[in-house]
Scaffold this active site. Structure first.
Site, PDB file in Angstrom:
ATOM      1  N   HIS A 123       0.833  -1.202   0.000  1.00 60.24           N
ATOM      2  CA  HIS A 123       0.000   0.000   0.000  1.00 60.24           C
ATOM      3  C   HIS A 123       0.876   1.264   0.000  1.00 60.24           C
ATOM      4  O   HIS A 123       0.659   2.185  -0.798  1.00 60.24           O
ATOM      5  CB  HIS A 123      -0.904  -0.049   1.242  1.00 60.24           C
ATOM      6  CG  HIS A 123      -1.779   1.141   1.444  1.00 60.24           C
ATOM      7  ND1 HIS A 123      -3.101   1.169   1.042  1.00 60.24           N
ATOM      8  CD2 HIS A 123      -1.543   2.349   2.010  1.00 60.24           C
ATOM      9  CE1 HIS A 123      -3.624   2.350   1.362  1.00 60.24           C
ATOM     10  NE2 HIS A 123      -2.701   3.072   1.950  1.00 60.24           N
ATOM     11  N   GLU A 124       1.895   1.296   0.861  1.00 61.04           N
ATOM     12  CA  GLU A 124       2.757   2.476   0.959  1.00 61.04           C
ATOM     13  C   GLU A 124       3.647   2.623  -0.280  1.00 61.04           C
ATOM     14  O   GLU A 124       3.856   3.727  -0.769  1.00 61.04           O
ATOM     15  CB  GLU A 124       3.614   2.419   2.239  1.00 61.04           C
ATOM     16  CG  GLU A 124       2.806   2.471   3.535  1.00 61.04           C
ATOM     17  CD  GLU A 124       1.900   3.696   3.643  1.00 61.04           C
ATOM     18  OE1 GLU A 124       2.239   4.759   3.079  1.00 61.04           O
ATOM     19  OE2 GLU A 124       0.841   3.602   4.293  1.00 61.04           O
ATOM     20  N   HIS A 127       1.578   4.184  -2.895  1.00 54.92           N
ATOM     21  CA  HIS A 127       1.454   5.640  -2.699  1.00 54.92           C
ATOM     22  C   HIS A 127       2.659   6.362  -3.324  1.00 54.92           C
ATOM     23  O   HIS A 127       2.504   7.375  -4.001  1.00 54.92           O
ATOM     24  CB  HIS A 127       1.418   5.993  -1.211  1.00 54.92           C
ATOM     25  CG  HIS A 127       0.044   5.938  -0.578  1.00 54.92           C
ATOM     26  ND1 HIS A 127      -1.084   6.467  -1.185  1.00 54.92           N
ATOM     27  CD2 HIS A 127      -0.367   5.468   0.622  1.00 54.92           C
ATOM     28  CE1 HIS A 127      -2.125   6.303  -0.370  1.00 54.92           C
ATOM     29  NE2 HIS A 127      -1.730   5.678   0.720  1.00 54.92           N
ATOM     30  N   GLU A 188      -6.508   6.419  -1.448  1.00 55.94           N
ATOM     31  CA  GLU A 188      -6.428   5.252  -0.557  1.00 55.94           C
ATOM     32  C   GLU A 188      -6.863   3.974  -1.278  1.00 55.94           C
ATOM     33  O   GLU A 188      -6.201   2.935  -1.181  1.00 55.94           O
ATOM     34  CB  GLU A 188      -7.294   5.467   0.692  1.00 55.94           C
ATOM     35  CG  GLU A 188      -6.696   6.427   1.696  1.00 55.94           C
ATOM     36  CD  GLU A 188      -5.265   6.053   2.058  1.00 55.94           C
ATOM     37  OE1 GLU A 188      -4.981   4.866   2.219  1.00 55.94           O
ATOM     38  OE2 GLU A 188      -4.437   6.964   2.150  1.00 55.94           O
TER      39      GLU A 188
HETATM   40 ZN    ZN Z   1      -2.705   5.127   2.444  1.00 52.31          ZN
END
Ligand code: ZN
Length: 256
Positions: A123-124, A127, A188
């Site tokens: 997830h990071e 990003h 997100e």
């Molecule tokens: Zn996030």
């Protein structure tokens, strides 16, 4: 006249800053050139290191670096100057800076297994690859400019100095750093989606992206302040629903 000039300049700025993301195909408004991401991220990381208990060596750091580098290597931007650190605080949080600087807080390490941790790091990493920090910063800056403009407009049209000052103050608030700014709901969900593909490609079972959010949901019930990683808008149920709906696709990337 002044208004026309502002409108034309804004339009030029906007068109210069809109670029299609090659991974998602989504058009992003980003005022920071990609060539500056690494320098900006490094600067922000150095600021963090001054005030937070950053750990870069030892068992905890090695675990995060092993999983993080495996995911970064199969991401769409393996060439970024990736760096994975631990922040030794009992907080459920994680964040990514532009240029691929990723931090995981100790409470995450204490409560998650390697597969769940890979979901957080996927997830990071997503990003950072998708330049969400630079995008969020650009939005805040644009809002800041707009709010200052509004403040000037208000102060020129009214005697109410307090209102004008409040408008400018709101602008200053928007100029917070990358770490404090929450991502939008869209970002997100994008990071969840691309991050789960990354974790699967790196050899981690993508079904653990679902178990991650179930665990987070349980841990959150303890109460306390909500860090950025948790306070963002999509609810855990919504995230889990979206991940489960596309699980076949994620599993197709999974090579145990
Ligand atoms: Zn996030």
């Amino acid at each position: 006249m002044a208004r026309t000039v502002i409108a034309v300049v804004s339009l030029l700025l906007l068109s210069a800053c809109l670029a299609e993301n090659s991974v998602t195909g989504r058009s992003q408004f980003i005022m920071i050139p990609p060539s500056q991401d690494a320098a900006l991220g490094l600067e922000a990381l150095n600021e963090v290191k001054k005030t937070a208990p950053v750990v870069t060596e030892g068992r905890m750091a090695a675990r995060v670096q092993r999983i993080g580098q495996r995911i970064a290597a199969i991401s769409d931007k393996p060439e970024l100057p990736w760096e994975f650190i631990v922040i030794d605080e009992p907080v459920l949080n994680a964040w990514a800076l532009p240029g691929g600087k990723v931090a995981i807080y100790r409470k995450m390490l204490d409560n998650l297994d390697d597969n769940q941790l890979a979901a957080v790091m996927g997830h990071e990493v997503a990003h950072a690859v998708l330049r969400h920090g630079a995008e969020q910063m650009s939005r805040a800056q644009a809002q800041n400019l707009a709010i200052i403009g509004l403040g000037v407009l208000v102060s020129s049209q009214t005697e109410d100095q307090e209102t004008a000052q409040m408008a400018v103050g709101l602008g200053a608030l928007a100029a917070q750093g990358f770490v404090a700014l929450p991502h939008s709901r869209k970002m997100e969900l994008e990071a969840d989606h691309i991050g789960t593909i990354y974790m699967a490609k790196a050899g981690y079972d993508p079904r653990h992206a679902v178990s991650l959010w179930q665990t987070m949901s349980r841990l959150k019930e303890g109460g306390g302040a909500q860090p950025t990683f948790l306070s963002t808008h999509p609810s855990d149920d919504k995230r889990i629903g979206r991940l489960e709906a596309r699980m076949d696709e994620y599993l197709s990337y999974y090579r145990p």
